[in-house]
Design a protein around this motif. Structure first.
Motif, PDB file in Angstrom:
ATOM      1  N   ASP A 214      -1.097   3.035  -9.372  1.00  0.00           N
ATOM      2  CA  ASP A 214      -2.018   2.083  -8.748  1.00  0.00           C
ATOM      3  C   ASP A 214      -2.087   0.811  -9.590  1.00  0.00           C
ATOM      4  OD1 ASP A 214      -2.708   3.770  -6.633  1.00  0.00           O
ATOM      5  OD2 ASP A 214      -4.302   4.739  -7.783  1.00  0.00           O
TER       6      ASP A 214
ATOM      7  N   ASP B  54      -3.499  -3.577  -9.463  1.00  0.00           N
ATOM      8  CA  ASP B  54      -4.339  -4.580  -8.817  1.00  0.00           C
ATOM      9  C   ASP B  54      -3.682  -5.934  -9.014  1.00  0.00           C
ATOM     10  OD1 ASP B  54      -6.344  -5.983  -7.594  1.00  0.00           O
ATOM     11  OD2 ASP B  54      -7.762  -5.833  -9.269  1.00  0.00           O
TER      12      ASP B  54
ATOM     13  N   THR C 100      -0.751  -3.124  -4.266  1.00  0.00           N
ATOM     14  CA  THR C 100      -1.753  -2.151  -4.718  1.00  0.00           C
ATOM     15  C   THR C 100      -1.129  -0.951  -5.421  1.00  0.00           C
ATOM     16  OG1 THR C 100      -1.730  -0.904  -2.622  1.00  0.00           O
ATOM     17  CG2 THR C 100      -3.265  -2.776  -2.791  1.00  0.00           C
ATOM     18  N   CYS C 101       0.201  -0.821  -5.367  1.00  0.00           N
ATOM     19  CA  CYS C 101       0.855   0.287  -6.058  1.00  0.00           C
ATOM     20  C   CYS C 101       2.263  -0.129  -6.469  1.00  0.00           C
ATOM     21  CB  CYS C 101       0.884   1.558  -5.201  1.00  0.00           C
ATOM     22  SG  CYS C 101       1.636   1.358  -3.571  1.00  0.00           S
ATOM     23  N   TYR C 102       2.805   0.617  -7.413  1.00  0.00           N
ATOM     24  CA  TYR C 102       4.098   0.249  -8.012  1.00  0.00           C
ATOM     25  C   TYR C 102       4.880   1.514  -8.314  1.00  0.00           C
ATOM     26  CZ  TYR C 102       7.434  -1.756 -11.365  1.00  0.00           C
ATOM     27  OH  TYR C 102       8.569  -2.131 -12.018  1.00  0.00           O
TER      28      TYR C 102
ATOM     29  N   ASP D  39       0.869  -1.179   0.000  1.00  0.00           N
ATOM     30  CA  ASP D  39       0.000   0.000   0.000  1.00  0.00           C
ATOM     31  C   ASP D  39       0.907   1.231   0.000  1.00  0.00           C
ATOM     32  OD1 ASP D  39       0.956   0.242   2.665  1.00  0.00           O
ATOM     33  OD2 ASP D  39      -0.807  -0.803   3.456  1.00  0.00           O
ATOM     34  N   ARG D  40       0.310   2.398   0.037  1.00  0.00           N
ATOM     35  CA  ARG D  40       1.096   3.628  -0.053  1.00  0.00           C
ATOM     36  C   ARG D  40       1.926   3.873   1.216  1.00  0.00           C
ATOM     37  NH1 ARG D  40       0.187   7.226  -4.371  1.00  0.00           N
ATOM     38  NH2 ARG D  40      -1.120   6.190  -5.918  1.00  0.00           N
TER      39      ARG D  40
END
Length: 227
Positions: free
Chosen positions: A201, A203, A208-210, A171-172
């Motif tokens: 973002d 999925d 959940t993020c890259y 996550d962030r």
């Protein structure tokens, strides 16, 4: 900057390698050099992810690093993959009596390469190449190494390789911890903010993020002095 290996940095590095296929893809450039060799020594191996890719191609791999935590992670991965021809050795490689058919030194500066050449038949050296947006920049590791080898009359081949090696994050908050780890200090606050703004973002559970990132490298194959 040397990596401080702990649970988070190990997890991030493993996740990045698995998500992007970085070490698997890099191994394709190294396989013709190591195929069928008796001994490969990986100097400053860290988690040894490239050695895990190359181990099936050689008789034996010796992985050397100063970090007990990194070597424990490597031993665990080798056991999980059923790889039995890797030996880990903790210590400063420059202080150890090491010889090999092929040595691998990833991201060692050009000034550190000479000490390995008399200990192997071939040295693979993976060094930083100028970033695509900074090709005008002088003094990259690849440029310095090439100059030193040319001046010494040492035979080598070099290939410019660019591979994706970005960071998937849960996550962030996880991403913020990752960025803070690799960009510490108040002086880089703007840099950290810019990196957070680049998060994409995704999925791809559990991610959940890259954070996209490309590694631009010079892959050198240098003739060593050992016969």
């Amino acid at each position: 900057m040397p990596i401080s290996w702990h649970d988070d940095t190990i997890r991030w590095f493993r996740d990045s390698s698995a998500f992007t296929g970085y070490h698997r893809l890099l191994s394709y450039y190294l396989r013709p050099v190591v195929q069928g060799q008796p001994i490969l020594t990986d100097i400053g191996c860290g988690l040894g992810l490239i050695s895990l890719e190359l181990a099936p191609l050689v008789e034996h791999v010796t992985c050397v690093d100063v970090s007990e935590k990194a070597l424990a992670s490597l031993a665990e991965d080798a056991d999980d993959k059923g790889i039995s021809n890797i030996t880990t050795l903790r210590g400063d490689a420059s202080q150890l009596d090491l010889t090999a058919d092929v040595m691998l030194a990833s991201y060692f500066g050009a000034s550190q390469v000479g000490q390995w050449l008399e200990r192997c038949r071939r040295l693979i050296c993976v060094t930083t190449w100028a970033h695509a947006t900074h090709e005008h920049r002088k003094g990259t590791d690849a440029e310095r190494l090439r100059s030193r080898l040319d001046e010494a009359g040492i035979r080598y081949q070099v290939e410019h390789v660019t591979l994706e090696f970005g960071q998937p994050c849960i996550d962030r908050r996880d991403a913020a911890r990752y960025i803070a780890e690799y960009h510490p200090g108040d002086g880089t606050a703007q840099r950290r903010a810019n990196l957070l703004a680049r998060l994409v973002d995704i999925d791809e559970p559990p991610f959940t993020c890259y954070l996209p990132k490309q590694r631009s490298m010079g892959v050198f194959v240098i003739e060593g002095g050992r016969r």
